[in-house]
Design a protein around this motif. Structure first.
Motif, PDB file in Angstrom:
ATOM      1  N   ASP A  39       0.910  -1.268  -0.094  1.00 50.86           N
ATOM      2  CA  ASP A  39       0.329  -0.161   0.170  1.00 50.86           C
ATOM      3  C   ASP A  39       0.724   1.392  -0.096  1.00 50.86           C
TER       4      ASP A  39
ATOM      5  N   ASN B  89       1.121   5.488   0.876  1.00 53.35           N
ATOM      6  CA  ASN B  89      -0.312   5.660   1.830  1.00 53.35           C
ATOM      7  C   ASN B  89       0.833   7.624   2.136  1.00 53.35           C
TER       8      ASN B  89
ATOM      9  N   THR C 156      -2.819   4.009  -2.215  1.00 51.13           N
ATOM     10  CA  THR C 156      -3.520   4.011  -1.991  1.00 51.13           C
ATOM     11  C   THR C 156      -4.227   4.123  -1.166  1.00 51.13           C
ATOM     12  N   SER C 157      -3.869   5.052  -0.653  1.00 49.38           N
ATOM     13  CA  SER C 157      -4.188   5.366   1.058  1.00 49.38           C
ATOM     14  C   SER C 157      -4.056   7.218   1.523  1.00 49.38           C
TER      15      SER C 157
ATOM     16  N   CYS D 275      -8.383   4.485  -0.430  1.00 47.31           N
ATOM     17  CA  CYS D 275      -9.090   3.936   0.837  1.00 47.31           C
ATOM     18  C   CYS D 275      -8.173   5.579   2.423  1.00 47.31           C
TER      19      CYS D 275
ATOM     20  N   ARG E 231     -16.581   4.818   4.024  1.00 45.17           N
ATOM     21  CA  ARG E 231     -16.008   4.112   5.165  1.00 45.17           C
ATOM     22  C   ARG E 231     -14.182   4.662   5.732  1.00 45.17           C
TER      23      ARG E 231
ATOM     24  N   ALA F 125     -11.342   3.703   6.976  1.00 45.53           N
ATOM     25  CA  ALA F 125     -10.422   2.579   7.704  1.00 45.53           C
ATOM     26  C   ALA F 125      -9.184   2.338   7.900  1.00 45.53           C
ATOM     27  N   HIS F 126      -8.816   3.389   8.472  1.00 45.65           N
ATOM     28  CA  HIS F 126      -7.657   3.183   9.446  1.00 45.65           C
ATOM     29  C   HIS F 126      -7.379   4.026   9.491  1.00 45.65           C
TER      30      HIS F 126
ATOM     31  N   ALA G 286      -4.540  -1.073  -2.364  1.00 47.07           N
ATOM     32  CA  ALA G 286      -4.758  -0.530  -0.593  1.00 47.07           C
ATOM     33  C   ALA G 286      -4.885  -1.284   0.119  1.00 47.07           C
ATOM     34  N   ARG G 287      -4.673  -1.742   1.799  1.00 50.31           N
ATOM     35  CA  ARG G 287      -5.193  -2.794   1.974  1.00 50.31           C
ATOM     36  C   ARG G 287      -6.315  -4.122   1.661  1.00 50.31           C
ATOM     37  N   GLU G 288      -7.274  -3.331   1.642  1.00 47.89           N
ATOM     38  CA  GLU G 288      -8.455  -3.919   1.611  1.00 47.89           C
ATOM     39  C   GLU G 288      -9.135  -4.317  -0.487  1.00 47.89           C
TER      40      GLU G 288
END
Lengths: 253, 253, 253, 253
Positions: B4, B6, B29-30, B58, B104, B106-107, B250-252
């Protein structure tokens, strides 16, 4: 006949204490928790939520202008967009913090100058209602009885509660007399209690600028907590209301 | 192989702009959104959430110390209780604001001095994890790879993501070299890209104070956005990673 | 024919940079240094004083409302007493800091909403003049030409400088057109230069809301520094003025 | 035998009151006025200067960290340059405001964490001394007896006053016991009075962590004003000192 008694709380900040929340919480049924912009800090907010939850009170958010020094009481020329965003932020913070404590956020009542400006300005009122509705459409918007804020809640599909002030003088047009006017704030508990009863039972209150009564219909009465003797005043008002057969309980009660 | 990318965003405040979020959002991506204490204001936060949502990123909260002037980069002697409360408040605000925008959260990634202190101090790390877990136990806690924060997430039952910095020098003990040391921040995109690849593919990075490699295992790489040329650097790093067969998502994802 | 060219400076804050002070300082003759309430922090202020001193500029204080997020541009309902105190504090800070750097504080110009409110409100204007006079009665009070602030300076026994804005539209009554009106801020350097010349040579400027000229007599013209291209605009204006035989120099020059 | 009794004052902020300055001012001889960063706002500062002037007290500036919520009591990782600038700004503000009120600023005493950090850190101490000396080299720098701040004053050519705390416990190395230790703050007026006398007459005080006496030589004793009962405690201490033949008067007296 029934009424909710609400008070503003959590108005300490860091090393500065304000109000005797614990004492007041014995007499009111709802509490509006300052959200950190005009008063309150994260630790004060959390402590206040816990105290209110322990007292079984109905908990609301009390967002205000970003003006610590002026305690959110100085009118500011903010745009509706700025108001929407700052209300959204503050109420979101309280929404999460109440959930983290396992209790429910029930209502939102704007503070100080934001409250007064939103009472008169439909664009600001509607910005506040939009922010609240975007978070949770079951949140009750509390505003001055008969004001733009009550109308904006209806327009946004939000429940609302009309508020009156037994310890503040009214002008003939139904607005609150500005605090700097002589007689604008009433400190005598017996007079406040009599006015509270007049509002809830008879739906009117004597105006400051004329000899006439102003019609007022209110779901909730505000008990100010930032003055010495506030708990005693709250006790007097509640006793007078209950003595006259008024049921004092939160909206959900 | 996957990673990811960020970046910190929403670091403007009022009239002051910082970083080119829109340009960076094409390469990462985040995104970690500043929450108003060290940077960001309610309007900036909302704008940033919308921009990140439109870019399909994300979205996370990036809480920091209450120190606008120091941009949250000055270590402060706060108690674990204060940290728990200020993280709770800021993440709660972001949680509500993302929901209001239909996306949402997410982190959560702590910012600046809070991040560094929590990497070394188990009591602070655990205060942060407690605050996050009390809001939503699915939130991913992002912290320095191998640090106390990652351990605290595990202890609190939170998922975590280990972060590494391709543009920051490491000391032999695996900690980040303080910013004031010569060579602590790396600006050359090709070197940063090479280090990124080293971390993700080979799981190590050369240390600043010795000739040895430091072992690093990371789920996410940070791309700093508050420097000129940040978008170009992000592009270079991503191209190098993808050119070497690393999937950037991203993580998801 | 002569005129002072002034600019607001020192409007950065912590990690946030605003304006290219060094470039602008080649073209102006006076500088108004933000004092920390709406912009500026102690380190920014000190750096700006040193830069202005090195450029040989006339240095003034630029006090504003305590509203970082709104950059002092949001009108606030402050009392004259509050204004007197907050101006006193900010100007006192600048007075000491200039002395510590071995230079003289020459003038005071209120910022943003404080400037606009004081232009119209004699009580606020007089509070500002009182604060300045209590510190040093040789300080020049800079205010909108023809406004309450110029009158208040005279009443308080302070010297004053009448200011005009070549890059802001005027309404027929001589006031500045609010920033949100289309055409309120003029970005074209040649138009700004022509208007500057019209103000200094012909003592009038075309109004935004009518076809008529508004009479304006000004001692100083403001060059806004917080827009891209500000240094180039300053250069154009100064060249046009000097080309027409106007001497551009600070009040004391 | 003589001693100055000093107290911190002007620690209210906006709507929040702290301490009973008026009552304390009957017993102390010097007052340290908060400067707006950790406490105090321009109106509070001005009111406090007037009150102190009316009581004939020696007036000083009490600069602190920019941390309202932490009341300046949280250590911060600031650079000496930042400290120099923030002390310069705050003392400059007080210098101008006292002059505007027709009184003299006599001393500077750093507050809270700034005081403690400067007691131990020669670089911070020297930054503070430089800032004060650049404003007025007759200002007395007040610091913990035997600390780096006293040494820094000497190095900068500033007069200094060594301070001791009769209501705070000392460790064997002569430093103050941290507030969170049991017994660190002493509330019993008679014990405080006895310790005050021990410090002034016998030049030592019993340590918290050992049975031994710590040698202390002090020019001034601090009376904390932010606790209930502070005026009564001040009265007790002063009576005990005067009863033992100690003259209680300000440095200049």
């Amino acid at each position: 006949m029934r009424v909710d008694l609400n008070t503003d709380a959590g108005e300490s900040f860091g090393a500065w204490a304000l109000g005797d929340d614990a004492a007041l919480f014995s007499y009111v049924t709802s509490v509006n928790v300052a959200c950190g912009f005009h008063a309150g800090d994260p630790s004060v907010i959390r402590r206040t939520i816990r105290l209110a939850a322990a007292a079984g009170l109905c908990i609301g958010a009390h967002p205000g202008y970003p003006d610590l020094q002026g305690f959110g009481r100085r009118a500011m020329a903010v745009t509706p967009r700025e108001v929407e965003d700052l209300v959204l932020y503050q109420v979101a913070a309280l929404l999460g913090m109440t959930r983290a404590e396992g209790v429910r956020l029930a209502h939102v009542k704007p503070h100080g100058a934001l409250y007064s400006q939103a009472a008169r300005d439909p664009a600001l009122a509607s910005a506040i209602a939009r922010a609240v509705a975007s978070l949770d459409s079951r949140l009750v918007l509390v505003g001055l009885a008969g004001s733009s804020l009550i109308q904006a809640a209806a327009d946004a599909g939000l429940p609302s509660a009309a508020e009156a002030f037994a310890d503040r003088a009214y002008l003939a047009d139904g607005s609150l007399a500005p605090r700097h006017l002589p007689g604008a704030v009433i400190h005598d508990g017996n007079i406040v209690a009599r006015r509270a009863l007049g509002i809830i039972r008879d739906h009117h209150v004597r105006s400051l600028d004329t000899d006439r009564d102003v019609p007022v219909r209110a779901d909730t009465l505000c008990i100010h907590g930032d003055t010495p003797g506030a708990p005693e005043l709250a006790r007097t008002v509640r006793a007078a209301l209950e003595g006259a057969g008024v049921r004092v309980l939160a909206r959900e009660g």
